[in-house]
Design a protein around this motif. Sequence first.
Motif, PDB file in Angstrom:
ATOM      1  N   SER A   1       0.773  -1.245   0.000  1.00 47.27           N
ATOM      2  CA  SER A   1       0.000   0.000   0.000  1.00 47.27           C
ATOM      3  C   SER A   1       0.803   1.293   0.000  1.00 47.27           C
ATOM      4  CB  SER A   1      -0.960  -0.006   1.186  1.00 47.27           C
ATOM      5  OG  SER A   1      -1.828  -1.111   1.119  1.00 47.27           O
ATOM      6  N   GLU A   2       2.090   1.231  -0.300  1.00 50.61           N
ATOM      7  CA  GLU A   2       2.870   2.482  -0.298  1.00 50.61           C
ATOM      8  C   GLU A   2       2.179   3.596  -1.072  1.00 50.61           C
ATOM      9  OE1 GLU A   2       4.254  -0.425  -0.457  1.00 50.61           O
ATOM     10  OE2 GLU A   2       5.792  -0.399   1.100  1.00 50.61           O
ATOM     11  N   THR A   3       1.715   3.277  -2.284  1.00 50.86           N
ATOM     12  CA  THR A   3       1.214   4.351  -3.148  1.00 50.86           C
ATOM     13  C   THR A   3      -0.054   4.993  -2.585  1.00 50.86           C
ATOM     14  OG1 THR A   3       0.051   2.728  -4.503  1.00 50.86           O
ATOM     15  CG2 THR A   3       2.238   3.382  -5.243  1.00 50.86           C
ATOM     16  N   ILE A   4      -1.019   4.171  -2.187  1.00 49.27           N
ATOM     17  CA  ILE A   4      -2.268   4.765  -1.692  1.00 49.27           C
ATOM     18  C   ILE A   4      -2.013   5.483  -0.362  1.00 49.27           C
ATOM     19  CG2 ILE A   4      -3.083   2.633  -0.554  1.00 49.27           C
ATOM     20  CD1 ILE A   4      -5.504   4.844  -2.374  1.00 49.27           C
ATOM     21  N   ILE A   5      -1.144   4.937   0.458  1.00 51.42           N
ATOM     22  CA  ILE A   5      -0.894   5.551   1.763  1.00 51.42           C
ATOM     23  C   ILE A   5      -0.159   6.890   1.603  1.00 51.42           C
ATOM     24  CG2 ILE A   5       0.433   5.294   3.899  1.00 51.42           C
ATOM     25  CD1 ILE A   5      -0.535   2.387   4.017  1.00 51.42           C
ATOM     26  N   TRP A   6       0.816   6.927   0.709  1.00 56.13           N
ATOM     27  CA  TRP A   6       1.524   8.204   0.532  1.00 56.13           C
ATOM     28  C   TRP A   6       0.637   9.240  -0.158  1.00 56.13           C
ATOM     29  CZ3 TRP A   6       5.990  10.296   2.487  1.00 56.13           C
ATOM     30  CH2 TRP A   6       6.623   9.470   3.421  1.00 56.13           C
ATOM     31  N   SER A   7      -0.347   8.794  -0.917  1.00 54.21           N
ATOM     32  CA  SER A   7      -1.294   9.763  -1.486  1.00 54.21           C
ATOM     33  C   SER A   7      -2.135  10.381  -0.374  1.00 54.21           C
ATOM     34  CB  SER A   7      -2.183   9.099  -2.548  1.00 54.21           C
ATOM     35  OG  SER A   7      -3.250   8.379  -1.955  1.00 54.21           O
TER      36      SER A   7
ATOM     37  N   GLN B   1      13.352   9.251  -0.123  1.00 49.00           N
ATOM     38  CA  GLN B   1      12.307  10.235  -0.425  1.00 49.00           C
ATOM     39  C   GLN B   1      11.527   9.849  -1.681  1.00 49.00           C
ATOM     40  OE1 GLN B   1      15.145  13.576  -0.390  1.00 49.00           O
ATOM     41  NE2 GLN B   1      13.875  14.533   1.206  1.00 49.00           N
ATOM     42  N   ASN B   2      11.671   8.602  -2.096  1.00 50.58           N
ATOM     43  CA  ASN B   2      11.038   8.198  -3.360  1.00 50.58           C
ATOM     44  C   ASN B   2       9.528   8.416  -3.361  1.00 50.58           C
ATOM     45  OD1 ASN B   2      13.489   7.476  -4.348  1.00 50.58           O
ATOM     46  ND2 ASN B   2      13.231   5.265  -4.067  1.00 50.58           N
ATOM     47  N   PHE B   3       8.874   7.946  -2.299  1.00 48.61           N
ATOM     48  CA  PHE B   3       7.417   8.114  -2.270  1.00 48.61           C
ATOM     49  C   PHE B   3       7.038   9.544  -1.899  1.00 48.61           C
ATOM     50  CE2 PHE B   3       7.976   3.578  -2.218  1.00 48.61           C
ATOM     51  CZ  PHE B   3       7.015   3.171  -3.121  1.00 48.61           C
ATOM     52  N   GLY B   4       7.833  10.171  -1.064  1.00 47.08           N
ATOM     53  CA  GLY B   4       7.610  11.582  -0.746  1.00 47.08           C
ATOM     54  C   GLY B   4       7.592  12.421  -2.021  1.00 47.08           C
ATOM     55  N   LYS B   5       8.524  12.127  -2.911  1.00 42.38           N
ATOM     56  CA  LYS B   5       8.587  12.885  -4.162  1.00 42.38           C
ATOM     57  C   LYS B   5       7.469  12.471  -5.120  1.00 42.38           C
ATOM     58  CE  LYS B   5      13.494  14.017  -3.939  1.00 42.38           C
ATOM     59  NZ  LYS B   5      14.864  13.605  -4.280  1.00 42.38           N
TER      60      LYS B   5
ATOM     61  N   PHE C   1       4.575  11.378  -4.508  1.00 44.36           N
ATOM     62  CA  PHE C   1       3.241  11.808  -4.081  1.00 44.36           C
ATOM     63  C   PHE C   1       3.262  13.209  -3.481  1.00 44.36           C
ATOM     64  CE2 PHE C   1       2.876   7.344  -4.779  1.00 44.36           C
ATOM     65  CZ  PHE C   1       1.654   7.248  -5.419  1.00 44.36           C
ATOM     66  N   ASP C   2       4.364  13.898  -3.704  1.00 45.79           N
ATOM     67  CA  ASP C   2       4.485  15.300  -3.327  1.00 45.79           C
ATOM     68  C   ASP C   2       4.177  15.537  -1.843  1.00 45.79           C
ATOM     69  OD1 ASP C   2       5.042  17.976  -3.807  1.00 45.79           O
ATOM     70  OD2 ASP C   2       2.931  18.449  -4.174  1.00 45.79           O
ATOM     71  N   VAL C   3       4.779  14.734  -0.992  1.00 43.12           N
ATOM     72  CA  VAL C   3       4.587  14.917   0.455  1.00 43.12           C
ATOM     73  C   VAL C   3       5.726  15.789   0.973  1.00 43.12           C
ATOM     74  CG1 VAL C   3       4.316  13.778   2.674  1.00 43.12           C
ATOM     75  CG2 VAL C   3       3.471  12.669   0.586  1.00 43.12           C
ATOM     76  N   GLN C   4       5.444  17.084   1.091  1.00 43.58           N
ATOM     77  CA  GLN C   4       6.452  18.049   1.524  1.00 43.58           C
ATOM     78  C   GLN C   4       6.034  18.660   2.852  1.00 43.58           C
ATOM     79  OE1 GLN C   4       8.549  20.508  -1.436  1.00 43.58           O
ATOM     80  NE2 GLN C   4       6.772  20.146  -2.733  1.00 43.58           N
ATOM     81  N   PHE C   5       7.036  19.010   3.622  1.00 45.58           N
ATOM     82  CA  PHE C   5       6.745  19.684   4.898  1.00 45.58           C
ATOM     83  C   PHE C   5       7.674  20.883   5.049  1.00 45.58           C
ATOM     84  CE2 PHE C   5      10.514  18.444   7.306  1.00 45.58           C
ATOM     85  CZ  PHE C   5      10.985  17.362   6.581  1.00 45.58           C
TER      86      PHE C   5
ATOM     87  N   LEU D   1      10.778  24.049   2.504  1.00 45.56           N
ATOM     88  CA  LEU D   1      10.023  22.851   2.160  1.00 45.56           C
ATOM     89  C   LEU D   1      10.973  21.692   1.850  1.00 45.56           C
ATOM     90  CD1 LEU D   1       7.069  24.026  -0.117  1.00 45.56           C
ATOM     91  CD2 LEU D   1       6.966  23.121   2.212  1.00 45.56           C
ATOM     92  N   GLN D   2      10.645  20.519   2.410  1.00 44.77           N
ATOM     93  CA  GLN D   2      11.448  19.325   2.135  1.00 44.77           C
ATOM     94  C   GLN D   2      10.502  18.149   1.913  1.00 44.77           C
ATOM     95  OE1 GLN D   2      14.283  18.662   5.436  1.00 44.77           O
ATOM     96  NE2 GLN D   2      13.741  20.738   6.047  1.00 44.77           N
ATOM     97  N   TYR D   3      10.990  17.134   1.227  1.00 48.23           N
ATOM     98  CA  TYR D   3      10.205  15.918   1.047  1.00 48.23           C
ATOM     99  C   TYR D   3      10.372  15.006   2.267  1.00 48.23           C
ATOM    100  CZ  TYR D   3       9.483  17.246  -3.796  1.00 48.23           C
ATOM    101  OH  TYR D   3       9.099  17.910  -4.929  1.00 48.23           O
ATOM    102  N   ALA D   4       9.298  14.342   2.633  1.00 46.09           N
ATOM    103  CA  ALA D   4       9.346  13.440   3.787  1.00 46.09           C
ATOM    104  C   ALA D   4      10.091  12.148   3.424  1.00 46.09           C
ATOM    105  CB  ALA D   4       7.929  13.117   4.255  1.00 46.09           C
ATOM    106  N   TRP D   5      10.666  11.516   4.443  1.00 53.33           N
ATOM    107  CA  TRP D   5      11.425  10.276   4.303  1.00 53.33           C
ATOM    108  C   TRP D   5      10.553   9.105   4.745  1.00 53.33           C
ATOM    109  CZ3 TRP D   5      16.463  10.476   2.402  1.00 53.33           C
ATOM    110  CH2 TRP D   5      16.998  11.772   2.270  1.00 53.33           C
ATOM    111  N   ALA D   6      10.682   8.004   4.062  1.00 46.77           N
ATOM    112  CA  ALA D   6       9.726   6.907   4.272  1.00 46.77           C
ATOM    113  C   ALA D   6      10.388   5.604   4.720  1.00 46.77           C
ATOM    114  CB  ALA D   6       8.975   6.632   2.969  1.00 46.77           C
ATOM    115  N   THR D   7       9.621   4.831   5.498  1.00 43.48           N
ATOM    116  CA  THR D   7       9.955   3.420   5.722  1.00 43.48           C
ATOM    117  C   THR D   7       8.684   2.606   5.509  1.00 43.48           C
ATOM    118  OG1 THR D   7       9.314   2.936   8.022  1.00 43.48           O
ATOM    119  CG2 THR D   7      11.345   4.201   7.703  1.00 43.48           C
ATOM    120  N   SER D   8       8.860   1.338   5.218  1.00 41.17           N
ATOM    121  CA  SER D   8       7.740   0.404   5.318  1.00 41.17           C
ATOM    122  C   SER D   8       8.287  -0.941   5.776  1.00 41.17           C
ATOM    123  CB  SER D   8       6.974   0.285   4.000  1.00 41.17           C
ATOM    124  OG  SER D   8       7.739  -0.346   3.012  1.00 41.17           O
TER     125      SER D   8
END
Lengths: 492, 492
Positions: free
Chosen positions: A124-130, A246-250, A252-256, A263-270
């Motif tokens: 679910s990476e894609t739907i969750i990062w959206s 930051q692959n999914f952050g970028k 799905f444009d998850v910036q903070f 503004l920076q892209y968020a970092w992800a784990t799963s």
Amino acid sequence: MSKVITPRAEDYSKWYNDIVVEADLAEQSAVRGCMVIKPYGYAIWEKMQSVLDGMFKETGVQNAYFPLFIPKSFFSREAEHVAGFAKECAVVTHHRLMNDPAGNGVVVDPDAKLEEELIVRPTSETIIWSVYKNWVKSWRDLPILCNQWCNVVRWEMRTRPFLRTSEFLWQEGHTAHATAEEAQARTVQMVHVYADFARKWMALPVVVGHKSPNERFAGALDTLTIEAMMQDGKALQAGTSHFLGQNFGKSFDVQFAGPDGNLQYAWATSWGVSTRLMGALIMAHSDDEGLILPPALAPIQVAMVPIYKADEERAAVLEKFEELAKALRAKGISVKIDDRDTLRPGFKFAEWEVKGVPVRLALGARDLAAGSIEIFRRDTLTKETVSIDSVVESIPALLDDIQKNIYAKAEAFRASRVEKCDNWDEFKEKIGTGKFLLCHWDGTPETEQAIKDATKATIRCIPVDSFVCEEPGRDIYSGKPSERRVVFAIAY
Amino acid sequence: MSKVITPRAEDYSKWYNDIVVEADLAEQSAVRGCMVIKPYGYAIWEKMQSVLDGMFKETGVQNAYFPLFIPKSFFSREAEHVAGFAKECAVVTHHRLMNDPAGNGVVVDPDAKLEEELIVRPTSETIIWSVYKNWVKSWRDLPILCNQWCNVVRWEMRTRPFLRTSEFLWQEGHTAHATAEEAQARTVQMVHVYADFARKWMALPVVVGHKSPNERFAGALDTLTIEAMMQDGKALQAGTSHFLGQNFGKSFDVQFAGPDGNLQYAWATSWGVSTRLMGALIMAHSDDEGLILPPALAPIQVAMVPIYKADEERAAVLEKFEELAKALRAKGISVKIDDRDTLRPGFKFAEWEVKGVPVRLALGARDLAAGSIEIFRRDTLTKETVSIDSVVESIPALLDDIQKNIYAKAEAFRASRVEKCDNWDEFKEKIGTGKFLLCHWDGTPETEQAIKDATKATIRCIPVDSFVCEEPGRDIYSGKPSERRVVFAIAY
């Protein structure tokens, strides 16, 4: 109970399938590749879930729920992810059935075609990062630490119960962080949660390590894994934790906005474990008599089988069992009194044996008169007669001992099949006999692929907490220099 | 916390949606009709699951897991069932995506068409009874008492969070029995489990009763329901339990040999509650300030907000809160110390208020010096200052009192809107104002349909444990004779 378990030595794969069926864990359904998890099997999974869920929550993780369906276009957003996950999957194209105008039951309504196809989640990476895009505005919104327990579907051509099924149950944790360091620390933390769970609860010795780039999760910068050895010497990947950068952050444009306002892209784990753990549990410990369960995960820890001829005997024996069961339950031990009146004791013995119940008590009228009781332990298949008065007191320690013994057996087995190997011919000869070979590797995907093509073996991991050999040497295949050994094995 | 909740009096429907969003319970996803259940909302659902799961198990039910997908042909087997469930559903037609030859992301691989389409389960009677066929040979194999917690999909055109979504979470129990009597008893037993849960845990007064034939589950001979009144006076069906007769036994050929050796078809029940309960919980109790949660299901029962200026004050107040939290947790009470340093107390007050936390404690340096603490209860929006020394002792009773008060409020509200009605003109006038009208009904589907067409009202149930009026009279619409009153209302 008609035991029809194929011995391991005869056909390991059939042995496994026999145990799944005879121990009443799961069965095939009418839907190709989808299994039915039967109540006894599901009770083990529920225990696993409950323990893991508690461990996750202790690290600050919260559960949530995200949609089953993922719009097809989401998969195209993360380039590597699409390659890894958007291939064999279940595609929903229509949203309605109608009565067949020709009268043959129901057919798909051609007018109910979806504008965009939906994919049943393979992960679910894609739907969750959206969704995380809506949740993250400022560094104060981070970290996000979510987990979900759910079903996922990956269309599989060859399936085996628990080990590889088209639909399976799992948990998937997805976290978002303000810094790479924090995300990396979470990746490491979660693989160690899995390792602790495997060792303490499943009695499963696992090696923790990094995956080589070839074996990484699609879209990950680093994948940590726990790898277990099965009784055929093959490796089973039992859980993974990914640093996704930051692959999914970028994608799905998850910036903070950071504390500095930039503004920076968020970092992800799963990270995830699945009902595959059931397969690992079965394969690691069981014997030719059936399932062997570590007491910590056994839905029934003690089975009580009464032995009687007359009704008065039955009543007296069952009364004593009720008394013992009450005392054991008060100690948190799960007990089953097998009072079925239509089955012989021998049948019941066999049933609890094949189902892997750690301890069995048998009691007859003569035992009762003598103040003694027969106690059987499943892991060693040994029985002894003890005093009824002491049995309640002794069972917690016995269960502990069984848990330790099962772990020790698995560890000794693995130790007998782990070795260093520095010679390519020797490697080719040994790897197919079921071993973890600790070998030097030059660090290139090409070499790993060449070794895989020649032997089917893959790098299970670059170990970090067992079998760590940070010593210079030369690649087993290419002869190029190497800084450390890695674990090669043939995997499930 | 910027509270932007529309008052109930202004727009009841918008009020509900505002609470779902502002209390952080759920949100819409990118997939039409599928919601994301956020951690705070999911924590409430987890509490519900845990309590219900325990109640089911106490009645002998075991959990299991059955496939997500159902072969299309299964729906055609039970004639009424297909009409009820095989219409708006998600249809899987393909099992592979491929890279678009034209270079536009991924497309469905036309070569990967399934031979038979698969339906994402809208409910699982068909797939489960196809499995029960393997499990049932003799009367000794019965009863089978299985439940599963899972997701289901019913394609919905108009969706509302929790109340009606295309994907939702639920449990579905499916039992098989040797006799009609036993199956009927199980149907009754489970609806009372639901009623007990609704009353004791959700603080929701419900009426238990039979559905009229028009409102029965597709394929059921009898459907029992729990119906709750929302604050707009509409009815919400919160859980159902079905006696399915031998319909599925016959459709899936589930036969068993009785003690006399004769083959008979097994008798079925099914029963379920879903995340719709979340909608009921929100709608029944909340006010214009936000969510109100019964303490028994609140993920956080006590929120503690420190009030301070200087750092020393902060430390002293938080230290006292830690002490109180420890004492409360030892009593099994869940506590949140809101130590966020970037938010003002007023903001925190508003946040815990909108999230429905039953009790809030506020403590400042001056209170600490005076040995007093401010205690706020969400249900009545009242605060009082009490001695710090007594607060831990008093909170369990306070939570009990809140639980009872919430129930009493809901019951008083309902009582003010339940009335007997014997006049059709009066019925038409009153039914739209949000009432449960107890009316005579002649027992025919035609009359029920005519009343529905004229007023949108349906028979919510023929009550069995509240509002029971076994008294002769004349149908409110047709004037034909009737033996008892039934509950009419407009429903969600």
